[in-house]
Design a protein around this motif. Sequence first.
Motif, PDB file in Angstrom:
ATOM      1  N   THR A  99       3.681  13.474  13.887  1.00 62.45           N
ATOM      2  CA  THR A  99       4.392  14.744  13.036  1.00 62.45           C
ATOM      3  C   THR A  99       3.586  14.868  11.704  1.00 62.45           C
ATOM      4  O   THR A  99       3.094  13.691  11.399  1.00 62.45           O
ATOM      5  CB  THR A  99       5.789  14.249  12.599  1.00 62.45           C
ATOM      6  OG1 THR A  99       6.588  13.982  13.738  1.00 62.45           O
ATOM      7  CG2 THR A  99       6.465  15.213  11.743  1.00 62.45           C
ATOM      8  N   THR A 100       3.168  15.919  11.390  1.00 64.15           N
ATOM      9  CA  THR A 100       2.315  15.942  10.273  1.00 64.15           C
ATOM     10  C   THR A 100       3.052  16.473   9.138  1.00 64.15           C
ATOM     11  O   THR A 100       3.820  17.403   9.055  1.00 64.15           O
ATOM     12  CB  THR A 100       1.237  17.234  10.535  1.00 64.15           C
ATOM     13  OG1 THR A 100       0.423  17.089  11.746  1.00 64.15           O
ATOM     14  CG2 THR A 100       0.289  17.467   9.362  1.00 64.15           C
ATOM     15  N   VAL A 101       2.905  16.025   8.099  1.00 63.26           N
ATOM     16  CA  VAL A 101       3.824  15.847   6.793  1.00 63.26           C
ATOM     17  C   VAL A 101       2.760  16.348   5.723  1.00 63.26           C
ATOM     18  O   VAL A 101       2.142  15.231   5.255  1.00 63.26           O
ATOM     19  CB  VAL A 101       4.800  14.782   6.628  1.00 63.26           C
ATOM     20  CG1 VAL A 101       5.459  14.904   5.405  1.00 63.26           C
ATOM     21  CG2 VAL A 101       5.612  14.516   7.859  1.00 63.26           C
ATOM     22  N   ASN A 102       3.024  17.269   5.083  1.00 70.59           N
ATOM     23  CA  ASN A 102       1.881  17.525   4.092  1.00 70.59           C
ATOM     24  C   ASN A 102       0.673  17.029   4.349  1.00 70.59           C
ATOM     25  O   ASN A 102      -0.294  16.703   3.486  1.00 70.59           O
ATOM     26  CB  ASN A 102       2.546  16.972   2.613  1.00 70.59           C
ATOM     27  CG  ASN A 102       3.832  17.740   2.240  1.00 70.59           C
ATOM     28  OD1 ASN A 102       4.267  18.616   2.406  1.00 70.59           O
ATOM     29  ND2 ASN A 102       4.812  16.833   1.599  1.00 70.59           N
ATOM     30  N   GLY A 103      -0.026  17.674   5.349  1.00 71.03           N
ATOM     31  CA  GLY A 103      -1.293  17.244   5.755  1.00 71.03           C
ATOM     32  C   GLY A 103      -1.569  15.817   6.204  1.00 71.03           C
ATOM     33  O   GLY A 103      -2.803  15.634   6.626  1.00 71.03           O
ATOM     34  N   GLU A 145       5.374  20.833   4.029  1.00 68.31           N
ATOM     35  CA  GLU A 145       4.999  21.424   5.149  1.00 68.31           C
ATOM     36  C   GLU A 145       4.935  20.581   6.201  1.00 68.31           C
ATOM     37  O   GLU A 145       4.279  19.235   6.150  1.00 68.31           O
ATOM     38  CB  GLU A 145       3.481  22.015   5.165  1.00 68.31           C
ATOM     39  CG  GLU A 145       3.432  23.035   3.871  1.00 68.31           C
ATOM     40  CD  GLU A 145       1.986  23.740   3.764  1.00 68.31           C
ATOM     41  OE1 GLU A 145       1.047  22.808   4.557  1.00 68.31           O
ATOM     42  OE2 GLU A 145       1.505  24.443   3.078  1.00 68.31           O
ATOM     43  N   VAL A 146       5.674  20.492   7.252  1.00 68.27           N
ATOM     44  CA  VAL A 146       5.952  19.899   8.375  1.00 68.27           C
ATOM     45  C   VAL A 146       5.697  20.488   9.674  1.00 68.27           C
ATOM     46  O   VAL A 146       5.864  21.502  10.010  1.00 68.27           O
ATOM     47  CB  VAL A 146       7.338  19.186   8.427  1.00 68.27           C
ATOM     48  CG1 VAL A 146       7.814  18.257   9.614  1.00 68.27           C
ATOM     49  CG2 VAL A 146       7.612  18.454   7.070  1.00 68.27           C
ATOM     50  N   ALA A 147       4.795  19.894  10.636  1.00 75.63           N
ATOM     51  CA  ALA A 147       4.610  20.065  11.836  1.00 75.63           C
ATOM     52  C   ALA A 147       4.960  19.096  13.013  1.00 75.63           C
ATOM     53  O   ALA A 147       4.854  17.976  13.042  1.00 75.63           O
ATOM     54  CB  ALA A 147       3.163  20.793  12.067  1.00 75.63           C
ATOM     55  N   ALA A 148       5.558  19.612  14.253  1.00 78.81           N
ATOM     56  CA  ALA A 148       5.664  18.868  15.280  1.00 78.81           C
ATOM     57  C   ALA A 148       4.351  18.838  15.889  1.00 78.81           C
ATOM     58  O   ALA A 148       4.157  19.596  16.635  1.00 78.81           O
ATOM     59  CB  ALA A 148       6.782  19.261  15.942  1.00 78.81           C
ATOM     60  N   GLY A 149       3.627  17.572  15.849  1.00 78.14           N
ATOM     61  CA  GLY A 149       2.233  17.593  16.384  1.00 78.14           C
ATOM     62  C   GLY A 149       1.203  17.762  15.255  1.00 78.14           C
ATOM     63  O   GLY A 149       1.482  17.574  14.177  1.00 78.14           O
ATOM     64  N   PRO A 150      -0.116  18.163  15.474  1.00 81.57           N
ATOM     65  CA  PRO A 150      -1.052  18.633  14.509  1.00 81.57           C
ATOM     66  C   PRO A 150      -0.669  19.525  13.535  1.00 81.57           C
ATOM     67  O   PRO A 150       0.320  20.383  13.827  1.00 81.57           O
ATOM     68  CB  PRO A 150      -2.333  18.787  15.402  1.00 81.57           C
ATOM     69  CG  PRO A 150      -1.671  19.405  16.692  1.00 81.57           C
ATOM     70  CD  PRO A 150      -0.495  18.715  16.892  1.00 81.57           C
ATOM     71  N   GLY A 151      -1.167  19.833  12.607  1.00 83.76           N
ATOM     72  CA  GLY A 151      -1.079  20.671  11.605  1.00 83.76           C
ATOM     73  C   GLY A 151      -1.308  22.142  12.083  1.00 83.76           C
ATOM     74  O   GLY A 151      -0.725  23.171  11.715  1.00 83.76           O
ATOM     75  N   MET A 211       0.716  -1.221   0.062  1.00 88.10           N
ATOM     76  CA  MET A 211       0.075  -0.033   0.133  1.00 88.10           C
ATOM     77  C   MET A 211       0.864   1.391   0.087  1.00 88.10           C
ATOM     78  O   MET A 211       0.571   2.152  -0.625  1.00 88.10           O
ATOM     79  CB  MET A 211      -1.034  -0.004   1.320  1.00 88.10           C
ATOM     80  CG  MET A 211      -1.939  -1.086   1.220  1.00 88.10           C
ATOM     81  SD  MET A 211      -3.300  -1.067   2.508  1.00 88.10           S
ATOM     82  CE  MET A 211      -3.991   0.316   2.242  1.00 88.10           C
ATOM     83  N   GLN A 212       1.876   1.492   0.633  1.00 83.23           N
ATOM     84  CA  GLN A 212       2.738   2.416   0.870  1.00 83.23           C
ATOM     85  C   GLN A 212       2.075   3.792   0.854  1.00 83.23           C
ATOM     86  O   GLN A 212       2.033   4.544  -0.175  1.00 83.23           O
ATOM     87  CB  GLN A 212       3.669   2.356  -0.521  1.00 83.23           C
ATOM     88  CG  GLN A 212       4.658   1.161  -0.561  1.00 83.23           C
ATOM     89  CD  GLN A 212       5.491   1.389  -1.935  1.00 83.23           C
ATOM     90  OE1 GLN A 212       6.134   2.116  -2.474  1.00 83.23           O
ATOM     91  NE2 GLN A 212       5.048   0.368  -2.529  1.00 83.23           N
ATOM     92  N   PRO A 213       1.365   4.014   1.814  1.00 86.30           N
ATOM     93  CA  PRO A 213       0.261   5.036   2.072  1.00 86.30           C
ATOM     94  C   PRO A 213       1.087   6.478   1.749  1.00 86.30           C
ATOM     95  O   PRO A 213       0.280   7.530   1.199  1.00 86.30           O
ATOM     96  CB  PRO A 213      -0.288   4.907   3.251  1.00 86.30           C
ATOM     97  CG  PRO A 213       0.833   4.349   4.235  1.00 86.30           C
ATOM     98  CD  PRO A 213       1.350   3.549   3.310  1.00 86.30           C
ATOM     99  N   PHE A 214       2.277   6.862   2.223  1.00 89.19           N
ATOM    100  CA  PHE A 214       2.579   8.135   2.029  1.00 89.19           C
ATOM    101  C   PHE A 214       3.902   8.357   1.244  1.00 89.19           C
ATOM    102  O   PHE A 214       4.777   9.374   1.404  1.00 89.19           O
ATOM    103  CB  PHE A 214       3.356   8.380   3.555  1.00 89.19           C
ATOM    104  CG  PHE A 214       2.057   8.419   4.745  1.00 89.19           C
ATOM    105  CD1 PHE A 214       2.173   7.602   5.641  1.00 89.19           C
ATOM    106  CD2 PHE A 214       0.953   9.407   4.477  1.00 89.19           C
ATOM    107  CE1 PHE A 214       1.274   7.553   6.611  1.00 89.19           C
ATOM    108  CE2 PHE A 214       0.119   9.375   5.444  1.00 89.19           C
ATOM    109  CZ  PHE A 214      -0.150   8.281   6.565  1.00 89.19           C
ATOM    110  N   GLY A 215       3.873   7.716   0.054  1.00 84.70           N
ATOM    111  CA  GLY A 215       4.910   8.074  -0.837  1.00 84.70           C
ATOM    112  C   GLY A 215       6.361   7.426  -0.442  1.00 84.70           C
ATOM    113  O   GLY A 215       6.612   6.869   0.764  1.00 84.70           O
ATOM    114  N   ARG A 216       7.289   7.341  -1.393  1.00 83.87           N
ATOM    115  CA  ARG A 216       8.590   6.739  -1.214  1.00 83.87           C
ATOM    116  C   ARG A 216       9.565   7.773  -1.242  1.00 83.87           C
ATOM    117  O   ARG A 216      10.562   7.395  -0.569  1.00 83.87           O
ATOM    118  CB  ARG A 216       8.748   5.745  -2.484  1.00 83.87           C
ATOM    119  CG  ARG A 216       7.958   4.632  -2.739  1.00 83.87           C
ATOM    120  CD  ARG A 216       8.156   3.873  -4.007  1.00 83.87           C
ATOM    121  NE  ARG A 216       9.685   3.397  -4.220  1.00 83.87           N
ATOM    122  CZ  ARG A 216      10.176   3.359  -5.330  1.00 83.87           C
ATOM    123  NH1 ARG A 216       9.645   3.380  -6.340  1.00 83.87           N
ATOM    124  NH2 ARG A 216      11.365   2.955  -5.415  1.00 83.87           N
ATOM    125  N   GLY A 217       9.520   9.067  -1.568  1.00 84.67           N
ATOM    126  CA  GLY A 217      10.241  10.160  -1.195  1.00 84.67           C
ATOM    127  C   GLY A 217      11.081  10.177  -2.383  1.00 84.67           C
ATOM    128  O   GLY A 217      11.446   9.383  -3.119  1.00 84.67           O
TER     129      GLY A 217
END
Length: 263
Positions: free
Chosen positions: A222-226, A246-252, A129-135
């Motif tokens: 960690t929130t990464v691109n939503g 866009e990266v946030a430590a915690g929620p967006g 499934m690789q939900p968040f992409g491979r980079g």
Amino acid sequence: MEPDKPLRVRETRHGKTFTLAPHSVIYEQGSESDAVYLIQEGRVELLRSNQQDSVGVGILEKGGILGEMGVLRGVPRSTTARALTEVSLHMVTRERFLKSLDSVSSLTLPVLRTLTERLHEANGTLARMQPFGRGVALKHVRTITILPGSSLTQWRLGVHGFEVEHLPYIVGRASDGLPARLSEGGMTIETDETDPLEEEHFGLFELNGRLVIHDLGSDGGTTVNGETVSRGAYAGTAGLINGDNEVAAGPGSSPYRFIIRVT
């Protein structure tokens, strides 16, 4: 099979302890499942290969166990394990590991075998499934720049941010009176202990030749691109894309927001 080119080896009553340099191979996919490894320090990446490519399926840290599924199921290694940082591993041979389980209960081994079969199937599903992409492939990356994404991080970092020159790069909290402290291996920002930014919150890593961000077990994730990445969510790792991430430590909505610019 012992790990490749250890920096140090120490004999103990229950096996051997190895210290390995970053990028050292611990074992390869398809090799004999002849030992189990306990991670004492550092981080290890797991890779699964097919005919076309290799896919990163996870990162294990201190306290994690490697290789137990192949030993319990009596099959070759299903992944390649490679040191992501310098790591210390305690190795227990297959025979000693199985003997220790048999001594607990005659039912222990069959139950564990059943559980690992289920885990094996679940890991296969996650890998597909690789939900968040491979980079983005690191060979195509010229610069990685961390920029402020909120007024608070702008006050700490300045308007122009800074370039990341070495991986892995860890971002976290400090309480030493300095707004921010930068080093080759990471960055700390002064916060209160009640703030969402934790002591080691997230890090930038190379995983299978690609640039990823990994949550380091924080409570808030960690929130990464939503999308949220954390141990409690679907996955703890997300690939970073070319351009602004866009990266946030915690929620967006966290005040500790950053822009990680990849060019």
